[in-house]
Scaffold this motif. Structure first.
Motif, short mmCIF file in Angstrom:
data_model
loop_
_atom_site.label_atom_id
_atom_site.label_comp_id
_atom_site.label_asym_id
_atom_site.label_seq_id
_atom_site.Cartn_x
_atom_site.Cartn_y
_atom_site.Cartn_z
N ARG A 254 0.78 -1.14 -0.05
CA ARG A 254 0.08 -0.10 -0.08
C ARG A 254 1.02 1.33 0.12
O ARG A 254 0.31 2.25 -0.87
CB ARG A 254 -0.77 0.08 1.26
CG ARG A 254 -2.00 -1.15 1.28
CD ARG A 254 -2.94 -0.96 0.05
NE ARG A 254 -3.43 0.09 -0.49
CZ ARG A 254 -4.13 0.48 -1.44
NH1 ARG A 254 -4.45 -0.46 -2.30
NH2 ARG A 254 -4.90 1.68 -1.36
N SER A 255 2.15 1.34 0.66
CA SER A 255 2.79 2.57 0.62
C SER A 255 3.37 2.71 -0.79
O SER A 255 3.36 3.70 -1.21
CB SER A 255 4.25 2.20 1.58
OG SER A 255 3.76 2.12 2.84
N SER A 256 3.74 1.50 -1.40
CA SER A 256 4.23 1.86 -2.91
C SER A 256 3.13 2.32 -3.83
O SER A 256 3.13 3.04 -4.59
CB SER A 256 4.54 0.22 -3.52
OG SER A 256 4.75 0.39 -4.92
N ASN A 257 1.89 2.09 -3.48
CA ASN A 257 0.69 2.35 -4.26
C ASN A 257 0.48 3.77 -3.87
O ASN A 257 0.11 4.81 -4.91
CB ASN A 257 -0.62 1.56 -3.75
CG ASN A 257 -1.88 1.89 -4.64
OD1 ASN A 257 -1.92 1.54 -6.02
ND2 ASN A 257 -2.73 2.60 -4.24
N GLY A 323 -1.15 0.72 13.61
CA GLY A 323 0.09 0.42 13.35
C GLY A 323 0.54 0.54 11.74
O GLY A 323 1.37 0.79 11.75
N CYS A 324 -0.41 -0.35 10.89
CA CYS A 324 -0.14 -0.43 9.62
C CYS A 324 -0.44 0.99 8.96
O CYS A 324 0.44 1.31 8.28
CB CYS A 324 -1.14 -1.26 9.12
SG CYS A 324 -0.65 -3.03 9.26
N ALA A 329 1.91 5.83 6.43
CA ALA A 329 1.83 7.52 6.00
C ALA A 329 3.19 7.98 6.20
O ALA A 329 3.46 9.05 5.59
CB ALA A 329 0.94 8.13 7.43
N ALA A 330 4.16 7.23 7.16
CA ALA A 330 5.58 7.82 7.28
C ALA A 330 6.17 7.43 6.04
O ALA A 330 6.98 8.10 5.86
CB ALA A 330 5.92 7.13 8.57
N VAL A 335 5.81 12.90 6.61
CA VAL A 335 6.90 13.46 7.43
C VAL A 335 7.65 14.30 6.34
O VAL A 335 8.02 15.49 7.01
CB VAL A 335 7.94 12.35 7.77
CG1 VAL A 335 9.13 12.80 8.42
CG2 VAL A 335 7.24 11.41 8.76
N ALA A 336 7.92 14.12 5.16
CA ALA A 336 8.47 15.11 4.26
C ALA A 336 7.58 16.36 3.98
O ALA A 336 8.28 17.48 4.08
CB ALA A 336 8.70 14.27 2.95
#
Length: 682
Positions: A254-257, A323-324, A329-330, A335-336
């Motif tokens: 999901r982060s990659s998406n 947690g996921c 998000a991070a 964060v950026a």
């Protein structure tokens, strides 16, 4: 004869006896040979019998054991055989499930059902193997105690039981199924990743910073059927202590998406460092983009991920879900985004920075409820800390610049005025600045910022404090202008400067929030000042030129044509010299406002050109026939009008024409840098 006859008879009997003995001996030899042959063949059989004797002895040993021990042995054996037989039966059933665990993609419910049966069988094996081993161990001890079995046989059995006991450790227990469960779970993890990957589609977006149309587009979540499959897979994997790996896979996919969705927005500017720009103005465009991109990311991308995490992990628990989500998000840019805001707060202070800090605060404030809902959990503590730190930096920085602004305006009073009579950059910036601060866009934000800042200090804040401070800044500008007007050595330039600045205040504050506070009398006063200084400027400069074209002595002059021509030449020469000197001096002066410039140039033309035209029409012929006519009739009427109409034009790329003195240590590292180009005026 009779004796001879007996002798013959006796001889025959001996022969017959010998023959009989020979046959007997021969028969005995044959029997011995047969017996020897039989003995030779019986040797290996005897050896075999000899080897089997110990086992036969062990087999018949129970017959030799005590009768009561033999009777009791049956019960011990029956109790051991029952659990052992059940374990073996289940063990065979486990291996019978292997064919049904081929590929979860084809039939996930069936795969999960078989996998559950496998887990139950393995639990049975794990729970009952120990019991069966204990019963076998008991019967072994009984046989040993009652000498009812061969020692070697008992030793071998003891070794086998030892191996079974060792298999009861956690690591070895997994081998009961030949790693079948691990292989099945690996396939299930692969199916979890496949479902996520194939149905995680990036949101198509334009690289344009204007996300207005896209703001109503919600990224498509995973289909309901896919979510149900993921939930079912998670249930089985969680049962087998593989939840952490699933969470890692989920975050990765999901982060990659999300990163793919954001890629089209060109967010490279988020990585800019404080060393890569001089001031806020140089990255002003990025700050505008930042607000739009952050709002889009939070309200749509992160909102969608938050909802999806809840849907997928709702049966697992809120902690796992948050947690996921916090990791997604991070890993994908929140964060950026916050770090970029922090970089802006660390940049050099100037008036523009205050507006940009207010923009950042407004963006964060609009997203306050979303931030609290999405990132309010314990798993998002890092994001919470970064957000709080950014808000504090923004509020502190904005309040500090605002309260220092009046002091900075007063400090500029000691700086020389512009040498071209232009409106100082300070005046241009601050008038526009004050309008913005009290405008509908910034006033509520600034009020909120100052209210929060004072509440941190346990001080009260009222809206009139903001209004009063802005009016004090306007009054300080008026005092600056008064001081600068008196600082010119050239009174004509001083009048031009005063005209420019009184008109600038009149035009740029009238009809604004600041203007409403100042009142009509304030504007009438500045309009009158503008007209007054314009009239004096015209009177003391260009208004004197027509005096050089006096007709005195020419109408009644009786000295003849030559004398009249000499007098005209002299007056034209004086006019040209005065015009050239004045034009040269004022050609570098500036009237920045187009309307005022056109009006003052028209007044100069009206003051000079008609007189010049009439004079040349009347006396021009006197010098036109002279060989040096161009020396006196230097300008045509059209040329003169064009030159005067082109005065006071602004110079491209004008910089502030005054330099700041060294500021006191109190304001070092935090002074508002008012020495800026005209492009700094927002």
């Amino acid at each position: 004869m009779a004796e001879l006859g007996r002798s013959d008879v006796d001889g025959n009997d001996m022969i017959e006896n010998l023959i009989a003995e020979r046959k007997s001996l021969k028969l005995s030899l044959e029997k011995s040979k047969a017996l020897g042959f039989s003995l030779e063949k019986a040797g290996p059989r005897l050896d075999e019998i000899n080897q089997r004797l110990p086992s036969l002895e062990a087999a018949v040993r129970p017959i030799r054991a005590d009768k009561e021990a033999l009777v009791a042995a049956g019960g011990h054996i029956n109790r051991a055989i029952g659990p052992a037989a059940a374990v073996l039966k289940v063990f065979d059933a486990v291996h019978g499930l292997e064919k049904s665990l081929s590929d979860p993609r084809n039939n996930l419910p069936g795969y999960l059902s078989v996998l559950k049966r496998l887990e139950e069988a393995l639990r049975f094996l794990g729970d009952n193997c120990g019991l069966a081993i204990q019963w076998l161990d008991d019967i072994l001890e009984y046989l040993e105690d009652n000498v009812m079995a061969d020692e070697q046989h008992l030793l071998n059995l003891r070794k086998s039981l030892k191996g079974l006991r060792e298999s009861q450790s956690d690591d070895e227990r997994a081998r009961l199924d030949g790693r079948l469960l691990n292989a099945a779970l690996d396939k299930l993890e692969g199916e979890f990743r496949r479902l996520l990957t194939e149905h995680s589609v990036p949101l198509p977006m334009s690289s344009s910073p204007d996300l207005g149309e896209q703001a109503v587009i919600a990224p498509s979540l995973l289909p309901v059927a896919v979510i149900h499959k993921l939930q079912a897979i998670l249930g089985r994997l969680r049962t087998n202590n593989r939840l952490e790996k699933c969470m890692s896979m989920y975050v990765e996919v999901r982060s990659s998406n999300v990163r793919a969705s954001l890629q089209a927005l060109d967010l490279d500017y988020l990585e800019i460092s404080i060393a890569e720009f001089n001031d806020v103005q140089s990255i002003e465009g990025y700050i505008v983009q930042w607000g739009k991109h952050l709002e889009f990311a939070v309200k749509h991308l992160f909102e969608a991920e938050y909802k999806l995490c809840n849907d997928v992990f709702e049966r697992i628990g809120l902690d796992v879900c948050m947690g996921c989500f916090s990791k997604i998000a991070a890993h994908t840019g929140i964060v950026a985004f916050l770090q970029f805001g922090k970089t802006v707060t660390e940049s050099k202070k100037d008036p523009i920075k205050l507006l940009k800090l207010l923009d950042i605060f407004a963006s964060l404030n609009r997203l306050r409820l979303d931030f609290n809902r999405l990132f309010g959990g314990a798993a998002c503590i890092e994001i919470q800390n970064l957000t709080r730190d950014l808000i504090k930096r923004v509020i502190d920085g904005a309040a500090e610049i605002f309260w220092e602004l009046l002091v900075q305006v007063e400090l500029q009073r000691q700086i020389p005025p512009p040498p071209d009579g232009n409106v100082p950059i300070l005046v241009s910036i601050i008038t526009d600045y004050c309008n913005k601060l009290l405008g509908d866009n910034y006033k509520p934000i600034l009020n909120q910022v100052l209210l929060i800042h004072r509440s941190w200090k346990h001080e009260k804040f009222q809206e009139r404090i903001l209004v009063s401070e802005v009016l004090n800044i306007v009054k300080a500008i008026e005092l600056d202008l008064e001081t600068w007007t008196k600082a010119y050595e050239d009174s004509i330039l001083s009048n031009l400067f005063a005209m420019n600045n009184h008109y600038h205040l009149y035009k740029h504050l009238k009809g604004t929030k600041v203007g409403d506070l100042l009142g009509d009398s304030w504007f009438r006063e500045h309009e009158q000042y503008k007209d007054y200084y314009a009239a004096i400027f015209l009177r003391d400069s260009w208004g004197k030129l027509p005096g050089h074209l006096s007709r005195e002595g020419l109408i009644l002059f009786s000295g003849g044509r030559a004398t009249a021509r000499d007098l005209v030449k002299k007056r034209l020469k004086n006019f040209n010299e005065a015009f050239d000197e004045m034009y040269k001096r004022q050609s570098s002066w500036v009237v920045p406002d187009r309307d005022l410039r056109d009006k003052i140039c028209q007044q100069i033309v009206q003051a000079v050109v008609p007189v010049y035209r009439s004079y040349m029409q009347s006396y021009g012929p006197l010098v036109e026939l002279d060989g040096s006519s161009s020396k006196y009739a230097k300008y045509s009427v059209q040329t003169l009008e064009q030159m005067l109409s082109s005065l006071f034009l602004p110079k491209p790329g004008r910089y502030a024409s005054f330099k700041g003195r060294q500021l006191s240590a109190k304001f070092n590292n935090g002074v508002a840098d008012l020495r800026r180009t005209t492009s700094a005026v927002v």
